[in-house]
Design a protein around this motif. Structure first.
Motif, PDB file in Angstrom:
ATOM      1  N   ALA A  86     -82.888  -2.834  -0.707  1.00 36.82           N
ATOM      2  CA  ALA A  86     -82.683  -0.922  -1.945  1.00 36.82           C
ATOM      3  C   ALA A  86     -81.454  -1.235  -2.620  1.00 36.82           C
ATOM      4  O   ALA A  86     -81.069  -1.530  -3.498  1.00 36.82           O
ATOM      5  N   ALA A  87     -81.018  -1.259  -1.245  1.00 35.87           N
ATOM      6  CA  ALA A  87     -79.068  -1.055  -1.150  1.00 35.87           C
ATOM      7  C   ALA A  87     -78.940  -2.411  -2.251  1.00 35.87           C
ATOM      8  O   ALA A  87     -78.110  -2.141  -3.036  1.00 35.87           O
ATOM      9  N   ILE A  88     -79.183  -3.748  -1.681  1.00 34.94           N
ATOM     10  CA  ILE A  88     -78.345  -4.680  -2.885  1.00 34.94           C
ATOM     11  C   ILE A  88     -79.225  -4.300  -4.086  1.00 34.94           C
ATOM     12  O   ILE A  88     -77.575  -4.659  -4.800  1.00 34.94           O
ATOM     13  N   ILE A 241     -74.131 -22.165   1.728  1.00 30.19           N
ATOM     14  CA  ILE A 241     -74.874 -20.864   1.764  1.00 30.19           C
ATOM     15  C   ILE A 241     -74.201 -19.596   2.309  1.00 30.19           C
ATOM     16  O   ILE A 241     -74.040 -19.614   4.238  1.00 30.19           O
ATOM     17  N   GLY A 242     -74.744 -18.115   1.675  1.00 31.64           N
ATOM     18  CA  GLY A 242     -73.662 -17.339   2.723  1.00 31.64           C
ATOM     19  C   GLY A 242     -74.723 -16.893   3.850  1.00 31.64           C
ATOM     20  O   GLY A 242     -76.131 -17.025   3.928  1.00 31.64           O
ATOM     21  N   TYR A 243     -74.818 -16.504   5.210  1.00 33.07           N
ATOM     22  CA  TYR A 243     -75.329 -16.351   6.118  1.00 33.07           C
ATOM     23  C   TYR A 243     -75.250 -15.434   6.208  1.00 33.07           C
ATOM     24  O   TYR A 243     -73.508 -15.645   7.114  1.00 33.07           O
ATOM     25  N   VAL A 244     -75.505 -14.461   6.870  1.00 32.39           N
ATOM     26  CA  VAL A 244     -75.247 -12.978   8.173  1.00 32.39           C
ATOM     27  C   VAL A 244     -76.861 -13.068   9.025  1.00 32.39           C
ATOM     28  O   VAL A 244     -77.922 -12.792   8.506  1.00 32.39           O
ATOM     29  N   ARG A 245     -76.131 -13.008  10.337  1.00 30.21           N
ATOM     30  CA  ARG A 245     -78.085 -12.167  10.938  1.00 30.21           C
ATOM     31  C   ARG A 245     -77.791 -10.840  11.288  1.00 30.21           C
ATOM     32  O   ARG A 245     -76.294 -10.513  12.557  1.00 30.21           O
ATOM     33  N   ASP A 253     -75.096   1.931   6.648  1.00 33.63           N
ATOM     34  CA  ASP A 253     -73.764   1.306   6.208  1.00 33.63           C
ATOM     35  C   ASP A 253     -72.942   0.468   6.635  1.00 33.63           C
ATOM     36  O   ASP A 253     -72.074  -0.245   6.074  1.00 33.63           O
ATOM     37  N   ASN A 254     -73.343   0.055   8.484  1.00 31.95           N
ATOM     38  CA  ASN A 254     -72.895  -1.018   8.618  1.00 31.95           C
ATOM     39  C   ASN A 254     -73.093  -2.355   7.868  1.00 31.95           C
ATOM     40  O   ASN A 254     -72.011  -3.179   8.112  1.00 31.95           O
ATOM     41  N   ILE A 255     -74.345  -2.277   7.741  1.00 30.54           N
ATOM     42  CA  ILE A 255     -74.328  -3.841   7.276  1.00 30.54           C
ATOM     43  C   ILE A 255     -73.226  -4.165   5.604  1.00 30.54           C
ATOM     44  O   ILE A 255     -73.236  -4.900   5.638  1.00 30.54           O
ATOM     45  N   ILE A 256     -74.113  -2.404   5.397  1.00 31.04           N
ATOM     46  CA  ILE A 256     -73.477  -3.100   3.470  1.00 31.04           C
ATOM     47  C   ILE A 256     -72.118  -2.821   3.305  1.00 31.04           C
ATOM     48  O   ILE A 256     -71.084  -4.087   3.015  1.00 31.04           O
ATOM     49  N   PHE A 257     -70.728  -2.294   4.597  1.00 28.64           N
ATOM     50  CA  PHE A 257     -69.278  -2.300   4.551  1.00 28.64           C
ATOM     51  C   PHE A 257     -69.190  -2.802   5.157  1.00 28.64           C
ATOM     52  O   PHE A 257     -67.411  -2.432   5.249  1.00 28.64           O
ATOM     53  N   SER A 258     -69.432  -3.324   6.023  1.00 26.70           N
ATOM     54  CA  SER A 258     -68.377  -3.715   7.332  1.00 26.70           C
ATOM     55  C   SER A 258     -69.013  -5.292   7.217  1.00 26.70           C
ATOM     56  O   SER A 258     -68.676  -6.267   6.771  1.00 26.70           O
ATOM     57  N   GLU A 259     -70.347  -5.604   7.665  1.00 28.10           N
ATOM     58  CA  GLU A 259     -71.005  -6.916   7.422  1.00 28.10           C
ATOM     59  C   GLU A 259     -71.168  -7.807   6.091  1.00 28.10           C
ATOM     60  O   GLU A 259     -70.485  -8.705   6.035  1.00 28.10           O
ATOM     61  N   MET A 260     -71.391  -7.406   4.987  1.00 28.89           N
ATOM     62  CA  MET A 260     -71.558  -8.211   4.265  1.00 28.89           C
ATOM     63  C   MET A 260     -70.100  -7.815   3.312  1.00 28.89           C
ATOM     64  O   MET A 260     -69.249  -8.635   2.551  1.00 28.89           O
ATOM     65  N   ASN A 263     -68.039 -11.071   4.771  1.00 26.88           N
ATOM     66  CA  ASN A 263     -68.249 -12.063   4.613  1.00 26.88           C
ATOM     67  C   ASN A 263     -67.766 -12.308   3.190  1.00 26.88           C
ATOM     68  O   ASN A 263     -68.190 -13.614   2.705  1.00 26.88           O
ATOM     69  N   GLY A 264     -66.902 -10.951   2.311  1.00 29.85           N
ATOM     70  CA  GLY A 264     -66.831 -10.994   1.447  1.00 29.85           C
ATOM     71  C   GLY A 264     -67.298 -11.315   0.140  1.00 29.85           C
ATOM     72  O   GLY A 264     -67.670 -11.494  -0.971  1.00 29.85           O
ATOM     73  N   TRP A 265     -69.019 -10.814   0.891  1.00 23.60           N
ATOM     74  CA  TRP A 265     -69.776 -10.369  -0.429  1.00 23.60           C
ATOM     75  C   TRP A 265     -69.657  -9.108  -1.587  1.00 23.60           C
ATOM     76  O   TRP A 265     -70.464  -9.171  -2.456  1.00 23.60           O
ATOM     77  N   LEU A 266     -68.884  -8.264  -1.166  1.00 24.92           N
ATOM     78  CA  LEU A 266     -69.192  -6.985  -1.646  1.00 24.92           C
ATOM     79  C   LEU A 266     -67.810  -7.127  -1.625  1.00 24.92           C
ATOM     80  O   LEU A 266     -66.840  -7.275  -1.261  1.00 24.92           O
ATOM     81  N   SER A 267     -67.157  -6.456  -3.194  1.00 27.07           N
ATOM     82  CA  SER A 267     -65.901  -6.854  -3.405  1.00 27.07           C
ATOM     83  C   SER A 267     -64.972  -5.188  -2.832  1.00 27.07           C
ATOM     84  O   SER A 267     -65.598  -4.114  -2.218  1.00 27.07           O
TER      85      SER A 267
END
Length: 267
Positions: A86-88, A241-245, A253-260, A263-267
């Protein structure tokens, strides 16, 4: 190359177009639209220059959710997976990208080809309503849900299937699109603590095995899980292929604003 739509969006493209965001000047060439000539520059240089602007184009994004039994067996894992999808999807809609959400499993229909934040409430309600399935393993059927148009595709799954099958299917899905694989595991899967004589049942195949769990067996399990994950991660990196575990204990919040973002998935 990523699929770019024909309609305007809010994501800046490397293509030049007619938005209000200035890019640079270039010399006028025969055939250019004379309305694009910057007459202020001409007054200073006595030369004709075209003023160029960044084009704004939509990005076609697909979000795939693994609805197999191993994903929804753990309620916390299932809720986190759906919240992540939902967040993505919301971020894409808020950026005027075109979003398709695909819950992979029997009985679920895609939330297809929506554009604009006006659809965010409808999208979130739909994601929340998605049910898990019991029949199939995710990577055995995911090709059937591949979107016909080229896109940036996020896949949210636990990858708890044969690694050779996972890698083979990712190769096939990657054709004409960029992939970003999100491997989500529960704490019980990553750090099991149960000990004793147990009968374990595979929730997807219904296969059973009798085991005596002790510290040594649990240590061996963790090593094999790590090797499984590393094999998939290595294959992803080799193929671009982009990968995150991720773990279910991590906050959204940690997943979206830190992990992603890391990895350069979010600007």
């Amino acid at each position: 190359m990523l699929k770019r739509g024909f309609q305007k969006g809010s994501r800046k493209s490397s293509v030049f177009g007619s938005s209000l965001d200035f890019s640079d000047f270039r010399p006028y060439q025969p055939g250019d639209d004379v309305r694009q000539i910057d007459w202020n520059v001409y007054a200073r240089t006595n030369r004709h220059y075209i003023k160029r602007f960044l084009d704004e184009q939509e990005l076609s994004i697909t979000v795939m959710l693994d609805c197999s039994a191993s994903m929804h067996f753990d309620e916390a894992k299932w809720k986190k997976a759906k919240a992540l999808c939902a967040a993505i999807s919301y971020i894409g809609l808020a950026n005027d990208d075109r979003i398709t959400f695909v819950p992979v499993g029997a009985g679920n229909k895609p939330f297809r080809n929506k554009k604009g934040v006006v659809f965010s409430s409808q999208m979130m309600t739909y994601v929340d309503s998605v049910k898990g399935t019991e029949q199939e393993q995710f990577f055995s059927i995911v090709e059937n849900y591949r979107q016909p148009t080229t896109a940036l595709t996020f896949i949210v799954t636990d990858c708890l299937e044969n690694s050779e099958i996972v890698i083979d299917k990712l190769k096939k899905l990657q054709t004409n699109q960029q992939l970003r694989l999100v491997q989500l595991l529960s704490e019980a899967e990553m750090q099991p603590e149960t000990v004793g004589d147990l009968k374990l049942i595979d929730v997807e195949t219904n296969e059973t095995v009798q085991v005596s769990l002790n510290r040594q067996v649990l240590s061996t399990y963790k090593e094999r899980l790590q090797a499984h994950c590393h094999e998939i991660e290595k294959a992803c990196h080799e193929r671009g292929i982009g990968y995150v575990r991720l773990s279910t204990k991590q906050s959204l919040d940690n997943i979206i604003f830190s992990e992603m973002r890391k990895n350069g998935w979010l600007s």
